[in-house]
Design an enzyme around this catalytic site. Structure first.
Site, PDB file in Angstrom:
ATOM      1  N   GLU A  93       0.824  -1.204   0.000  1.00 41.03           N
ATOM      2  CA  GLU A  93       0.000   0.000   0.000  1.00 41.03           C
ATOM      3  C   GLU A  93       0.861   1.259   0.000  1.00 41.03           C
ATOM      4  OE1 GLU A  93      -4.098  -1.207   2.235  1.00 41.03           O
ATOM      5  OE2 GLU A  93      -2.242  -1.520   3.320  1.00 41.03           O
ATOM      6  N   CYS A 106       3.389   8.444   1.332  1.00 45.12           N
ATOM      7  CA  CYS A 106       3.831   7.500   2.365  1.00 45.12           C
ATOM      8  C   CYS A 106       4.057   6.164   1.657  1.00 45.12           C
ATOM      9  CB  CYS A 106       2.720   7.417   3.416  1.00 45.12           C
ATOM     10  SG  CYS A 106       3.067   6.258   4.734  1.00 45.12           S
ATOM     11  N   CYS A 113       5.466  -7.124   7.480  1.00 43.89           N
ATOM     12  CA  CYS A 113       6.437  -6.611   8.440  1.00 43.89           C
ATOM     13  C   CYS A 113       6.693  -7.694   9.466  1.00 43.89           C
ATOM     14  CB  CYS A 113       5.891  -5.356   9.124  1.00 43.89           C
ATOM     15  SG  CYS A 113       7.084  -4.587  10.237  1.00 43.89           S
ATOM     16  N   CYS A 117       4.691  -5.053  16.062  1.00 43.29           N
ATOM     17  CA  CYS A 117       4.267  -4.092  17.086  1.00 43.29           C
ATOM     18  C   CYS A 117       2.801  -4.391  17.427  1.00 43.29           C
ATOM     19  CB  CYS A 117       4.429  -2.655  16.605  1.00 43.29           C
ATOM     20  SG  CYS A 117       6.152  -2.222  16.313  1.00 43.29           S
ATOM     21  N   CYS A 120      -0.159  -2.257  15.772  1.00 42.61           N
ATOM     22  CA  CYS A 120      -0.095  -1.902  14.361  1.00 42.61           C
ATOM     23  C   CYS A 120      -0.734  -2.965  13.469  1.00 42.61           C
ATOM     24  CB  CYS A 120       1.367  -1.704  13.966  1.00 42.61           C
ATOM     25  SG  CYS A 120       1.604  -1.258  12.232  1.00 42.61           S
ATOM     26  N   SER A 192      11.678   6.348   8.624  1.00 42.29           N
ATOM     27  CA  SER A 192      11.188   6.084   9.975  1.00 42.29           C
ATOM     28  C   SER A 192      11.546   4.661  10.371  1.00 42.29           C
ATOM     29  CB  SER A 192       9.667   6.272   9.990  1.00 42.29           C
ATOM     30  OG  SER A 192       9.154   6.045  11.283  1.00 42.29           O
ATOM     31  N   CYS A 334      -2.015   6.407   9.833  1.00 44.11           N
ATOM     32  CA  CYS A 334      -0.824   5.727  10.364  1.00 44.11           C
ATOM     33  C   CYS A 334      -1.178   4.409  11.022  1.00 44.11           C
ATOM     34  CB  CYS A 334      -0.184   6.580  11.455  1.00 44.11           C
ATOM     35  SG  CYS A 334       0.831   7.828  10.797  1.00 44.11           S
TER      36      CYS A 334
HETATM   37  N1  SAH Z   1       8.660   0.376  10.720  1.00 44.46           N
HETATM   38  C1  SAH Z   1       8.859   1.807  10.658  1.00 44.46           C
HETATM   39  C2  SAH Z   1       8.071   2.448   9.549  1.00 44.46           C
HETATM   40  C3  SAH Z   1       6.564   2.376   9.719  1.00 44.46           C
HETATM   41  S1  SAH Z   1       6.062   3.970  10.056  1.00 44.46           S
HETATM   42  C4  SAH Z   1       8.548   2.425  11.992  1.00 44.46           C
HETATM   43  O1  SAH Z   1       8.069   1.711  12.878  1.00 44.46           O
HETATM   44  O2  SAH Z   1       8.837   3.595  12.203  1.00 44.46           O
HETATM   45  C5  SAH Z   1       4.433   3.772  10.566  1.00 44.46           C
HETATM   46  C6  SAH Z   1       4.201   4.583  11.833  1.00 44.46           C
HETATM   47  O3  SAH Z   1       2.846   4.449  12.257  1.00 44.46           O
HETATM   48  C7  SAH Z   1       5.052   4.068  12.974  1.00 44.46           C
HETATM   49  O4  SAH Z   1       5.463   5.128  13.789  1.00 44.46           O
HETATM   50  C8  SAH Z   1       4.064   3.186  13.681  1.00 44.46           C
HETATM   51  O5  SAH Z   1       4.446   2.883  14.964  1.00 44.46           O
HETATM   52  C9  SAH Z   1       2.822   4.038  13.610  1.00 44.46           C
HETATM   53  N2  SAH Z   1       1.599   3.310  13.890  1.00 44.46           N
HETATM   54  C10 SAH Z   1       1.378   1.988  13.763  1.00 44.46           C
HETATM   55  N3  SAH Z   1       0.121   1.678  14.113  1.00 44.46           N
HETATM   56  C11 SAH Z   1      -0.482   2.847  14.473  1.00 44.46           C
HETATM   57  C12 SAH Z   1      -1.800   3.184  14.884  1.00 44.46           C
HETATM   58  N4  SAH Z   1      -2.747   2.266  14.966  1.00 44.46           N
HETATM   59  N5  SAH Z   1      -2.054   4.485  15.159  1.00 44.46           N
HETATM   60  C13 SAH Z   1      -1.093   5.438  14.994  1.00 44.46           C
HETATM   61  N6  SAH Z   1       0.145   5.168  14.579  1.00 44.46           N
HETATM   62  C14 SAH Z   1       0.454   3.880  14.319  1.00 44.46           C
END
Ligand code: SAH
Length: 343
Positions: A93, A106, A113, A117, A120, A192, A334
């Site tokens: 995406e 983005c 992945c 996390c 996420c 990031s 995000c």
């Molecule tokens: N793997 C990298 C790049 C992904 S960036 C990283 O972790 O930085 C995507 C961003 O969105 C990250 O900061 C991630 O933690 C955040 N994110 C993931 N799930 C989210 C959610 N449900 N609400 C807000 N931010 C979220």
């Protein structure tokens, strides 16, 4: 797989060599690359300065990367989420986010992945594979083609962990920035990471002006390890000292991304701890109210709690911004990226 030799994954010198085999002079390489990076050609048929025969030969020897648009959703706020199918059927995406002053794309760095996390959606379907340089640049090319070159900023904040696909991400970032490439200012490109310390250390030595964001999301090891398994390998002390060293070496500010989750990361205690972690080095924090993912148990804090958290940080002298969610109506915000159309 054809994607390893796609046109966007080749260096200019290799392209010149491939053209020589076809009896073509080196200026053709400039012609082709200019058509791609300046005029956003997405197939050889768009490059009408080449003979039909040459277009056909190139299509079979150095094809464009395959990014087949499989779905597109447009939000009320103008955000567009593209779903692409790659040559091997994997899906990724890409999200286009326009505002008055800029348009940010983005992009994804991996299919799936592996970092898992807890909050996420990207990890829900597990890990698939790294994207090639061409598949990373192909997302930008496609979006530029569709938006007539509107993209001004790039964030590696789609699916995947950029520093887990370091070489391809760096090579792509260089072509995003290069004058003969997309020519996007380095300061308009952000990588990031979830906190892959060796990647941060390596990136510090690249001498590039690209922005670094670190997804911190918690102010102590107990909560961070619970939310982000990567914290067990690179706990806060190690991560923060890598960030400090990065800021010192590059003299560049590191942005910490911090998700506000109700009763967990958005508490007065967490604000105090976060301010302490950020003391004495070049950093700022970007607060992101959690975007709810329907399969996951986490909630967004109240407006008052968010405002209170921000105020506590500011009183401690921390530079902080609050990110407005975009594209929530199309699950493009995000952390909400996930392939919803899988076979
Ligand atoms: N793997 C990298 C790049 C992904 S960036 C990283 O972790 O930085 C995507 C961003 O969105 C990250 O900061 C991630 O933690 C955040 N994110 C993931 N799930 C989210 C959610 N449900 N609400 C807000 N931010 C979220």
């Amino acid at each position: 797989m054809s994607s390893t030799t796609d046109i966007l994954s080749l260096s200019k010198d290799t392209l010149i060599a491939r053209l020589a085999v076809l009896g073509e002079k080196s200026y053709r390489a400039t012609q082709i690359l200019d058509s791609i990076f300046k005029k956003y050609a997405t197939s050889y048929n768009d490059i009408t300065t080449l003979s039909k025969e040459l277009r056909e030969q190139l299509s079979s020897t150095v094809p464009f990367p395959i990014l087949k648009e499989t779905d597109r959703r447009t939000s009320k706020d103008g955000t567009i989420k593209f779903l692409f199918t790659l040559s091997d059927g994997e899906m990724i995406e890409t999200v286009f986010i326009p505002t008055e002053k800029r348009a940010t794309l983005c992009i994804s760095s991996q299919a799936g992945c592996k970092f898992g996390c807890a909050f996420c959606a990207s990890g829900l379907l597990g890990w698939k594979r790294n994207l090639t340089v061409g598949e990373i640049l192909g997302q930008v090319l496609y979006a530029q083609h569709e938006t007539k070159g509107a993209v001004s900023h790039i964030v590696f904040m789609g699916t995947g962990e950029p520093f887990d696909n370091y070489d391809n991400v760096l090579a792509a970032a260089k072509m995003l920035n290069a004058p003969e490439g997309f020519h996007i200012a380095a300061r308009h490109i952000t990588i990031s990471t979830c906190g892959v310390v060796p990647g941060i250390e390596r990136f510090a030595g690249e001498g590039m002006q690209i922005e670094l964001s670190v997804s911190l999301h918690a102010s102590n090891d107990t909560i961070r390890s619970q939310l982000m398994p990567v914290n067990k390998k690179y706990p806060l002390k190690v991560l923060i000292s890598a960030c400090r060293a990065y800021a010192q070496k590059t003299n560049r500010q590191v942005t910490l991304e911090y998700i506000l989750i109700r009763d967990l990361t958005c508490t007065p205690m967490a604000a105090k701890e976060l301010a302490r972690l950020m003391k004495g080095w070049l950093s700022k924090v970007n607060l992101i109210p959690y975007n709810v993912v329907k399969e996951l148990p986490y909630l967004t804090p109240s407006r008052e709690d968010i405002a209170g958290f921000k105020m506590m940080l500011e009183r401690s002298g921390v530079i902080c911004t609050l990110r407005a969610p975009r594209g929530t109506d199309i699950a493009a915000a995000c952390g909400q990226l996930r392939h919803s159309l899988r076979k």
